[in-house]
Design an enzyme around this catalytic site. Structure first.
Site, PDB file in Angstrom:
ATOM      1  N   ASP A  54     -14.770  10.641  10.782  1.00  0.00           N
ATOM      2  CA  ASP A  54     -15.659  10.568   9.617  1.00  0.00           C
ATOM      3  C   ASP A  54     -17.130  10.435  10.017  1.00  0.00           C
ATOM      4  O   ASP A  54     -17.459  10.037  11.135  1.00  0.00           O
ATOM      5  CB  ASP A  54     -15.295   9.358   8.748  1.00  0.00           C
ATOM      6  CG  ASP A  54     -13.989   9.549   7.996  1.00  0.00           C
ATOM      7  OD1 ASP A  54     -13.294  10.533   8.271  1.00  0.00           O
ATOM      8  OD2 ASP A  54     -13.678   8.702   7.144  1.00  0.00           O
ATOM      9  N   HIS A  96     -14.406   7.494  13.878  1.00  0.00           N
ATOM     10  CA  HIS A  96     -15.747   7.947  13.491  1.00  0.00           C
ATOM     11  C   HIS A  96     -16.432   8.569  14.706  1.00  0.00           C
ATOM     12  O   HIS A  96     -16.550   7.908  15.748  1.00  0.00           O
ATOM     13  CB  HIS A  96     -16.581   6.778  12.955  1.00  0.00           C
ATOM     14  CG  HIS A  96     -16.022   6.172  11.710  1.00  0.00           C
ATOM     15  ND1 HIS A  96     -14.944   5.304  11.718  1.00  0.00           N
ATOM     16  CD2 HIS A  96     -16.368   6.324  10.395  1.00  0.00           C
ATOM     17  CE1 HIS A  96     -14.657   4.938  10.481  1.00  0.00           C
ATOM     18  NE2 HIS A  96     -15.509   5.545   9.655  1.00  0.00           N
TER      19      HIS A  96
END
Length: 497
Positions: free
Chosen positions: A304, A446
């Site tokens: 992400d 991430h």
């Protein structure tokens, strides 16, 4: 005296010559008369013979026509007995046009029968009025039923016109099919609907994503029409008009800037969303979906908040070296600043998905702001790679039915949280994944954190040691995710209610 004798002799000679000449004339005249009578009689006899021959030929020709006409009618009637629809015959003869109209014995079982019958009647009238060829005709009209699948029948007006070809002494054949086509669901004896074909609004909305991409692909300049394509009204399973074919479907489109009124999709392009009971099985065999092996373990890596110009390229290098494809849920505001990285991500086989534009909690925004977050990201990703993102991960995982309806994309959640956003510690990231991983899991990471990038190669190696095959989330979920549903794995799908 001698003179008188000589003169008398001369007169006698002249009389004899005249008589002989007259005799010759009479003989010649008699000869010509005989010849004329002979020729005239011959001509008369010849004419009489020819007249008799012509009458005989015409009589034979007429007999041949009558026999073949009777044989044709018998053939038509026998063929009609083999039709699946039981019918009654209505016979009408007007001059040299004979019409055989077959009306179904049971009309209540045929939806839109009156519409079909009206078109059939109009077709017959049109053929009757077309008298460019004045040869005898036989017009056969019927509602033809065709079996498409075990569950579907098609009804259509069908005309067969037989025209007598005098030079060939036989009937020629021409068929015409009506424009109206009624496809009937045999389960309920009702006309086929989009609900039959797609079973739910969510499946139809998933198809709309495919339609939007197709409209952009077919446009001369996708960037010029993308706003109108993205704001095109949603398909309605109740109200969207369509045309059914055994191997494809045409959907009528709302007004849109491309000017297209309909779009046609082969069923093999929408396999995950179509009810296979109602389509020709051969149309789904070209590109069968690749099912996951039930005897293997699968897991998905997702990243992400990128792309980040410092960390994402390093991560892409690692994934390439390891031969792993992942899913990147990108922020639109980062996409517009790093289009080259986004393009590389897609080109190297990774899935590019949406994570909103600026990472707000969508459940706290107005519908207008949510729409902006979604569509601005769509446009940013499209400009970078020429493809719209089909999957969406809401920031913080926060979503409601109202928010999901505006997003109008499948919601991809996670089932294993690496907590890299919290620990920022390589060893803890690795250990966290190891402690919580399981088959069919979607791992949240991430790509904006250096520690995450450093941990990824070790995570990959350990997952493989434990027998996992690492694949993008779309593949893990069977390439059939749909709006108004959220996913934590291929066996954990939840309607958003």
């Amino acid at each position: 005296m001698d003179k008188n004798r000589h003169a008398h002799s001369t007169r006698n000679s002249r009389r004899i010559n005249r008589n002989q000449h007259t005799g010759k004339k009479l003989a010649i005249l008699s000869l010509f008369t005989s010849m004329f009578l002979l020729i005239g009689g011959g001509l008369y006899v010849t004419h009489a013979i020819q007249h008799d021959t012509k009458e005989t030929a015409e009589e034979d020709e007429n007999n041949d026509y009558q026999q073949k006409a009777a044989a044709l009618v018998e053939k038509i009637r026998q063929a009609q007995k083999e039709e699946p629809i039981e019918s009654t015959e209505f016979l009408e003869t007007t001059n040299d046009i004979q019409t055989l109209l077959y009306n179904p014995a049971q009309t209540k079982s045929i939806p839109q029968f009156s519409t079909l019958k009206s078109e059939l009647t109009a077709m017959i009238d049109t053929i009757k009025k077309d008298r460019a060829n004045h040869a005898p005709r036989k017009i056969v009209g019927q509602l033809k039923m065709t079996k498409i699948t075990e569950q579907l029948n098609r009804y259509q007006p069908f005309i067969t016109t037989y025209t007598w070809e005098k030079n060939k002494q036989d009937w020629s054949k021409q068929t015409n099919t009506g424009k109206t086509s009624v496809v009937v669901n045999q389960k309920n004896n009702q006309r086929l609907t989009l609900t039959d074909l797609f079973t739910s609004e969510a499946n139809l909305l998933a198809v709309q994503q495919i339609v939007q991409q197709k409209l952009l692909d077919d446009s001369l300049d996708g960037n010029a029409v993308i706003d109108g394509v993205l704001t095109m009204p949603k398909f309605s399973i109740q109200d969207t008009a369509f045309t059914y074919y055994p191997d494809k479907i045409s959907l009528n489109l709302p007004d849109n800037p491309t000017g297209k009124k309909e779009v046609t999709l082969p069923y093999n392009e929408i396999t995950g969303y179509i009810n296979s009971e109602f389509v020709d099985p051969r149309s789904l065999q070209e590109t069968p979906p690749v099912a996951l092996d039930p005897n293997k373990k699968y897991i998905s890596l997702t990243f992400d908040d990128g792309p980040n110009p410092k960390t994402t390229p390093k991560l892409l290098d690692i994934l390439k070296d390891k031969g792993v494809n992942a899913t990147f849920f990108m922020l639109g505001q980062n996409v517009v600043k790093n289009e080259a990285i986004v393009k590389r991500t897609a080109e190297e086989g990774h899935e590019v998905a949406s994570h909103s534009y600026s990472h707000p909690q969508l459940t706290e925004l107005s519908p207008e702001r949510i729409n902006e977050e979604v569509q601005n990201t769509d446009k940013a990703i499209y400009r970078a790679i020429g493809k719209l993102p089909t999957d969406f991960r809401p920031p913080y995982g926060a979503v409601t039915p109202e928010v999901a309806a505006i997003i109008n994309k499948p919601i991809i959640q996670w089932s294993v949280d690496s907590q890299d956003w919290q620990s920022h510690n390589v060893d803890k990231i690795i250990q966290r994944v190891h402690d919580t991983e399981y088959n069919d899991a979607i791992i949240l990471m991430h790509d904006i954190h250096p520690e995450t990038v450093e941990a990824v190669p070790i995570v990959i190696d350990r997952l493989r040691e434990e027998g996992y095959e690492i694949i993008p989330s779309k593949q893990l979920l069977g390439n059939k995710t749909k709006p108004m549903h959220m996913y934590y794995g291929s066996t954990d799908e939840r309607p958003i209610q």
